[in-house]
Motif scaffolding. Structure first.
Motif, PDB file in Angstrom:
ATOM      1  N   UNK A 201      13.073   6.184   4.751  1.00 22.14           N
ATOM      2  CA  UNK A 201      12.594   6.009   3.382  1.00 22.14           C
ATOM      3  C   UNK A 201      13.608   6.364   2.308  1.00 22.14           C
ATOM      4  N   UNK A 202      14.743   6.991   2.699  1.00 22.25           N
ATOM      5  CA  UNK A 202      15.706   7.399   1.678  1.00 22.25           C
ATOM      6  C   UNK A 202      15.071   8.396   0.726  1.00 22.25           C
ATOM      7  N   UNK A 203      15.135   8.111  -0.601  1.00 19.46           N
ATOM      8  CA  UNK A 203      14.510   9.019  -1.559  1.00 19.46           C
ATOM      9  C   UNK A 203      13.129   8.523  -1.990  1.00 19.46           C
ATOM     10  N   UNK A 204      12.617   7.456  -1.355  1.00 22.89           N
ATOM     11  CA  UNK A 204      11.248   7.029  -1.629  1.00 22.89           C
ATOM     12  C   UNK A 204      10.292   8.094  -1.087  1.00 22.89           C
ATOM     13  N   UNK A 205       9.370   8.553  -1.910  1.00 23.49           N
ATOM     14  CA  UNK A 205       8.445   9.598  -1.501  1.00 23.49           C
ATOM     15  C   UNK A 205       7.505   9.077  -0.404  1.00 23.49           C
ATOM     16  N   UNK A 206       7.331   9.818   0.709  1.00 25.13           N
ATOM     17  CA  UNK A 206       6.488   9.351   1.819  1.00 25.13           C
ATOM     18  C   UNK A 206       5.054   9.043   1.408  1.00 25.13           C
ATOM     19  N   UNK A 207       4.530   9.776   0.435  1.00 26.82           N
ATOM     20  CA  UNK A 207       3.114   9.590   0.085  1.00 26.82           C
ATOM     21  C   UNK A 207       2.823   8.267  -0.619  1.00 26.82           C
ATOM     22  N   UNK A 208       3.862   7.578  -1.101  1.00 30.00           N
ATOM     23  CA  UNK A 208       3.612   6.301  -1.779  1.00 30.00           C
ATOM     24  C   UNK A 208       3.795   5.109  -0.835  1.00 30.00           C
ATOM     25  N   UNK A 209       4.260   5.357   0.383  1.00 35.62           N
ATOM     26  CA  UNK A 209       4.535   4.263   1.307  1.00 35.62           C
ATOM     27  C   UNK A 209       3.234   3.663   1.844  1.00 35.62           C
ATOM     28  N   UNK A 210       3.300   2.379   2.174  1.00 38.58           N
ATOM     29  CA  UNK A 210       2.118   1.672   2.653  1.00 38.58           C
ATOM     30  C   UNK A 210       2.461   0.857   3.901  1.00 38.58           C
ATOM     31  N   UNK A 211       1.396   0.475   4.609  1.00 40.85           N
ATOM     32  CA  UNK A 211       1.531  -0.378   5.788  1.00 40.85           C
ATOM     33  C   UNK A 211       0.646  -1.597   5.595  1.00 40.85           C
ATOM     34  N   UNK A 212       1.222  -2.783   5.646  1.00 42.51           N
ATOM     35  CA  UNK A 212       0.451  -4.019   5.440  1.00 42.51           C
ATOM     36  C   UNK A 212      -0.077  -4.526   6.772  1.00 42.51           C
ATOM     37  N   UNK A 213      -1.378  -4.671   6.847  1.00 44.46           N
ATOM     38  CA  UNK A 213      -1.998  -5.246   8.039  1.00 44.46           C
ATOM     39  C   UNK A 213      -2.320  -6.720   7.829  1.00 44.46           C
ATOM     40  N   UNK A 214      -2.653  -7.065   6.600  1.00 46.00           N
ATOM     41  CA  UNK A 214      -2.970  -8.453   6.257  1.00 46.00           C
ATOM     42  C   UNK A 214      -2.243  -8.822   4.973  1.00 46.00           C
ATOM     43  N   UNK A 215      -2.248 -10.115   4.683  1.00 46.72           N
ATOM     44  CA  UNK A 215      -1.604 -10.578   3.450  1.00 46.72           C
ATOM     45  C   UNK A 215      -2.326 -10.055   2.216  1.00 46.72           C
ATOM     46  N   UNK A 216      -3.615  -9.771   2.352  1.00 49.51           N
ATOM     47  CA  UNK A 216      -4.372  -9.207   1.239  1.00 49.51           C
ATOM     48  C   UNK A 216      -3.803  -7.861   0.798  1.00 49.51           C
ATOM     49  N   UNK A 217      -3.198  -7.124   1.738  1.00 47.95           N
ATOM     50  CA  UNK A 217      -2.576  -5.847   1.379  1.00 47.95           C
ATOM     51  C   UNK A 217      -1.398  -6.063   0.430  1.00 47.95           C
ATOM     52  N   UNK A 218      -0.637  -7.131   0.643  1.00 45.50           N
ATOM     53  CA  UNK A 218       0.471  -7.456  -0.253  1.00 45.50           C
ATOM     54  C   UNK A 218      -0.043  -7.941  -1.609  1.00 45.50           C
ATOM     55  N   UNK A 219      -1.099  -8.755  -1.575  1.00 43.77           N
ATOM     56  CA  UNK A 219      -1.675  -9.252  -2.830  1.00 43.77           C
ATOM     57  C   UNK A 219      -2.199  -8.096  -3.673  1.00 43.77           C
ATOM     58  N   UNK A 220      -2.823  -7.133  -3.013  1.00 47.14           N
ATOM     59  CA  UNK A 220      -3.363  -5.979  -3.724  1.00 47.14           C
ATOM     60  C   UNK A 220      -2.242  -5.151  -4.341  1.00 47.14           C
ATOM     61  N   UNK A 221      -1.135  -5.017  -3.638  1.00 49.36           N
ATOM     62  CA  UNK A 221      -0.016  -4.198  -4.111  1.00 49.36           C
ATOM     63  C   UNK A 221       0.772  -4.888  -5.225  1.00 49.36           C
ATOM     64  N   UNK A 222       1.166  -6.142  -4.986  1.00 49.72           N
ATOM     65  CA  UNK A 222       2.067  -6.827  -5.909  1.00 49.72           C
ATOM     66  C   UNK A 222       1.344  -7.658  -6.966  1.00 49.72           C
ATOM     67  N   UNK A 223       0.066  -7.967  -6.718  1.00 51.07           N
ATOM     68  CA  UNK A 223      -0.676  -8.823  -7.630  1.00 51.07           C
ATOM     69  C   UNK A 223      -0.661 -10.265  -7.170  1.00 51.07           C
ATOM     70  N   UNK A 224      -1.827 -10.879  -7.097  1.00 50.37           N
ATOM     71  CA  UNK A 224      -1.929 -12.245  -6.569  1.00 50.37           C
ATOM     72  C   UNK A 224      -1.114 -13.229  -7.384  1.00 50.37           C
ATOM     73  N   UNK A 225      -1.050 -13.042  -8.705  1.00 57.37           N
ATOM     74  CA  UNK A 225      -0.302 -13.983  -9.546  1.00 57.37           C
ATOM     75  C   UNK A 225       1.193 -13.927  -9.266  1.00 57.37           C
ATOM     76  N   UNK A 226       1.668 -12.796  -8.760  1.00 54.29           N
ATOM     77  CA  UNK A 226       3.087 -12.646  -8.448  1.00 54.29           C
ATOM     78  C   UNK A 226       3.465 -13.210  -7.088  1.00 54.29           C
ATOM     79  N   UNK A 227       2.476 -13.586  -6.294  1.00 51.93           N
ATOM     80  CA  UNK A 227       2.735 -14.147  -4.974  1.00 51.93           C
ATOM     81  C   UNK A 227       2.153 -15.549  -4.839  1.00 51.93           C
TER      82      UNK A 227
END
Length: 415
Positions: A142-168
């Motif tokens: 993770x480098x200097x990325x804080x562990x508590x903010x990291x996520x694991x995507x199981x489905x594409x909906x996880x990416x849509x929720x994180x980045x915003x559907x309009x951005x994908x």
């Protein structure tokens, strides 16, 4: 061609003469004509003989190098402004971004992130898109990325929720500022999401990853086209499992582009030379610069409550030796890369111009001096540093045919 708004009293047609242009792997003695009204590079013979244009200004560069504007595909901020920190208002964010762009223009590039619409030349550097690094990355890399903010995507909906559907949204609706996403393919079910990401026109880059060689190969088969800061925050090379680095040994069709931070801190010069010799056409010089780029040395508060120590280009978390990005400029990386890799001057410049333009799908528009390309230029002088040897210096920067930085007032002749 679409018009660009020039600064008041800007000459329309400028001719550069007595200069060396970056043409492929060579420096070629040749004139260059640009048009500040269209913001484009002209075909000089056509401009003179068919369009009956004549230069309003002739600039004698005294044998200096004329190169395309530099492109940095991994930039987190500069001049005290962090792209990732929300502002109270859009105007406040735009003001901070403009400050970054004007400061960066003095060092030769670039085209940082995120994108702004209808840029004016005097605003400084132009933004071409957003490179989103995380949060779908390996907790162990993770480098200097804080562990508590990291996520694991199981489905594409996880990416849509994180980045915003309009951005994908897929083309032709895709108007998102996101141009590239860095994620670890082995985390969660990210491997299955790579085709969905690339179908939107977004570049998928392997980074902050503990992927094995086999997992990295699978990621490229799924559509990955880039490696984020090669060697850093990833499984180390091992002779029985070369990890992500092993992708550079694949057939030409499967070898991805890869970012290299040539600041003298993130990588040993020999590591850079090995990577370049393995895949010279894919090396993209990046700075990974943080908001402290352009600020004095000292100790600065960080976004997560920790503090970062700035010593020259070196940034570390206070109380540790953990590298926290960089504050090097892209022209410094070009100079280091040229010294360490054995690349020609033209190819060293290409690693910060033509190669990232090809990665971004902007050939013939950015990163080149072809007729019809945007007139984004840097005039490079050459000096001989007693400690580090031959060094390129940024003497002038032009954006859309308008001069936005002049370090030493190169002679111009009105005609």
């Amino acid at each position: 061609m679409p018009g660009k708004t020039s600064a008041p009293n800007t000459p329309r047609i400028t001719k550069f003469t007595n200069c060396r242009l970056v043409r492929g792997s060579s420096l070629v003695e040749q004139d260059l004509w640009i048009d500040s009204l269209t913001g484009k590079i002209l075909k000089d013979q056509e401009a003179f003989y068919e369009l009956h244009l004549s230069p309003d200004e002739i600039i004698d560069l005294g044998g200096r190098i004329l190169a395309p504007g530099l492109i940095d595909t991994q930039l987190n901020g500069a001049q005290g402004f962090d792209f990732s920190v929300p502002c109270a208002t859009k105007d406040e964010y735009d003001q901070g971004l403009r400050l970054v762009n004007q400061g960066l223009a003095r060092t030769g590039p670039p085209f940082p992130w995120p994108r702004r619409n209808n840029p004016h030349p005097l605003d400084g550097a132009e933004s071409l898109g957003a490179h989103v690094e995380g949060p779908f990355i390996s907790p162990g890399r993770n480098g200097i990325h804080k562990p508590e903010v990291l996520r694991s995507a199981q489905t594409y909906d996880d990416l849509l929720h994180c980045y915003g559907a309009s951005n994908l949204a897929p083309p032709p609706q895709h108007t998102s500022p996101i141009k590239m996403i860095t994620a670890a393919p082995e985390v969660g079910n990210m491997m299955a999401q790579i085709p969905h990401i690339t179908d939107t026109g977004i570049i998928y880059s392997i980074g902050h990853s503990d992927a094995t060689y086999e997992q990295a190969i699978s990621a490229t088969h799924a559509g990955a086209r880039m490696i984020t800061h090669l060697f850093n925050a990833m499984r180390p090379f091992y002779h029985r499992n070369p990890g992500v680095f092993g992708l550079l040994g694949q057939s030409e069709r499967r070898r991805p582009f890869y970012g290299v931070i040539a600041d003298g801190i993130h990588l040993h010069p020999t590591s850079i030379k090995i990577a370049y010799n393995a895949h010279p056409e894919g090396l993209v010089l990046v700075t990974d610069a943080m908001r402290l780029c352009g600020l004095p040395d000292g100790v600065y508060e960080w976004t997560n409550g920790e503090r970062i120590v700035k010593t020259g280009a070196r940034l570390t978390l206070e109380g540790s030796d953990k590298i926290a990005g960089s504050s090097a400029t892209l022209i410094e990386c070009v100079n280091n890369f040229r010294r360490w890799s054995g690349a020609s001057t033209a190819d060293a410049i290409n690693a910060a111009t033509a190669v990232p333009a090809r990665l971004l799908g902007l050939e013939k528009v950015k990163g080149c001096l072809d007729a019809g390309a945007d007139a984004d230029l840097v005039v490079l002088g050459e000096s001989d540093d007693p400690y580090s040897g031959p060094t390129l210096t940024v003497d002038q920067v032009w954006k859309f045919g308008v001069k936005i930085h002049d370090a030493d007032k190169v002679t111009a002749v009105a005609v």
